[in-house]
Design an enzyme around this catalytic site. Structure first.
Site, mmCIF file in Angstrom:
data_model
loop_
_atom_site.group_PDB
_atom_site.id
_atom_site.type_symbol
_atom_site.label_atom_id
_atom_site.label_comp_id
_atom_site.label_asym_id
_atom_site.label_seq_id
_atom_site.Cartn_x
_atom_site.Cartn_y
_atom_site.Cartn_z
ATOM 1 N N GLU A 116 8.319 -0.421 -31.066
ATOM 2 C CA GLU A 116 7.449 -0.674 -32.211
ATOM 3 C C GLU A 116 8.268 -0.775 -33.501
ATOM 4 O OE1 GLU A 116 4.773 2.483 -33.240
ATOM 5 O OE2 GLU A 116 3.504 1.167 -34.464
ATOM 6 N N GLU B 122 -5.055 3.221 -35.399
ATOM 7 C CA GLU B 122 -4.055 4.240 -35.736
ATOM 8 C C GLU B 122 -3.976 4.367 -37.252
ATOM 9 O OE1 GLU B 122 0.171 3.658 -35.337
ATOM 10 O OE2 GLU B 122 0.408 5.584 -34.343
#
Length: 254
Positions: free
Chosen positions: A137, A234
């Site tokens: 990520e 998130e």
């Protein structure tokens, strides 16, 4: 569209098993988490089975965050700790039926030795768990100064160079907006390399529905492009109360 509750930021006043149940009660379609390792695997598995929610992903242990760590796997001097962290995450994922492990790179000088170490770690994880998706990520440098992986193009080069079938990008639209923007263009360029998508408003990382990016429009566009997997929520609730801030979900479900 389907939505996944990231339990690293949502329902954090509850234990992980109870957070899974709370996500189900609020009509999330899936869950994902950060570092579940202090929670008994049997309790987490029982909550997943009880609710029927899939656990989409978890992270490798980041090290001593209070001491500045934010991942270990691109740190040449900490290879043994990194390998232990990957083994731990893979074993936990298998035990609870989790689909993916995010391998956290950590803060580095961005040099060749760190890059080689990160690639070595990813090859290890991909070979050790061929049945799992291994995620990388890109994070933004504002929140995590010095993080090794910050651009989608860099992540794409790693995936292309290593050639592992189970290595994919976690495309976090909040981080990507801060680092570059062009969120549609980056998705289009890397569509086949993306394994999971996460959202939060930019620039404050609060609930979707505010901020400089129209996430509702963007998520509908992603659906039009054929993205039919749960999108990870998130974000950090602005008022600190997850349930009180869930009003954004109704529009995203239409």
């Amino acid at each position: 569209m389907q939505l996944s509750a990231n339990l690293g930021f949502l329902f954090t006043d509850l234990t992980l098993p109870d957070a899974i149940r709370a996500a189900k009660a609020q009509r999330f379609d899936a869950v994902e988490c950060h570092f579940p390792f202090d929670q008994p695997e049997a309790d987490v598995s029982a909550a997943l089975q009880e609710t029927g929610l899939p656990m989409l992903g978890l992270n490798t242990w980041p090290g001593d965050r209070g001491g500045g760590d934010f991942g270990l796997c691109a740190l040449p001097e900490r290879r043994e700790e990194a390998r232990a962290a990957m083994d731990q995450a893979i074993a936990y994922a298998r035990a609870i039926g989790c689909a993916a492990v995010h391998v956290m790179a950590g803060r580095t000088d961005g040099g060749a030795e760190a890059e080689a170490c990160f690639r070595e770690a990813l090859s290890y994880a991909c070979a050790a768990a061929p049945e799992l998706t291994i995620l990388i990520e890109p994070l933004n440098h504002r929140d995590v100064p010095g993080y090794h992986l910050v651009q989608m193009d860099h992540a794409a080069r790693i995936i292309d160079d290593l050639g592992h079938a189970n290595l994919r990008i976690m495309y976090d639209l909040y981080h990507a907006q801060i680092m570059r923007g062009d969120l549609n263009g980056q998705f289009t360029a890397h569509r086949d390399r993306i394994g999971h998508i996460q959202i939060a408003s930019a620039p404050d990382r609060g609930e979707p529905g505010q901020g400089e990016v129209d996430l509702l429009w963007l998520c509908r566009w992603l659906a039009d492009q054929g993205w039919d997997r749960p999108i990870g929520a998130e974000y950090k609730p602005r008022q600190g109360d997850t349930v009180a801030g869930l009003g954004w979900m109704a529009a995203f479900r239409d």
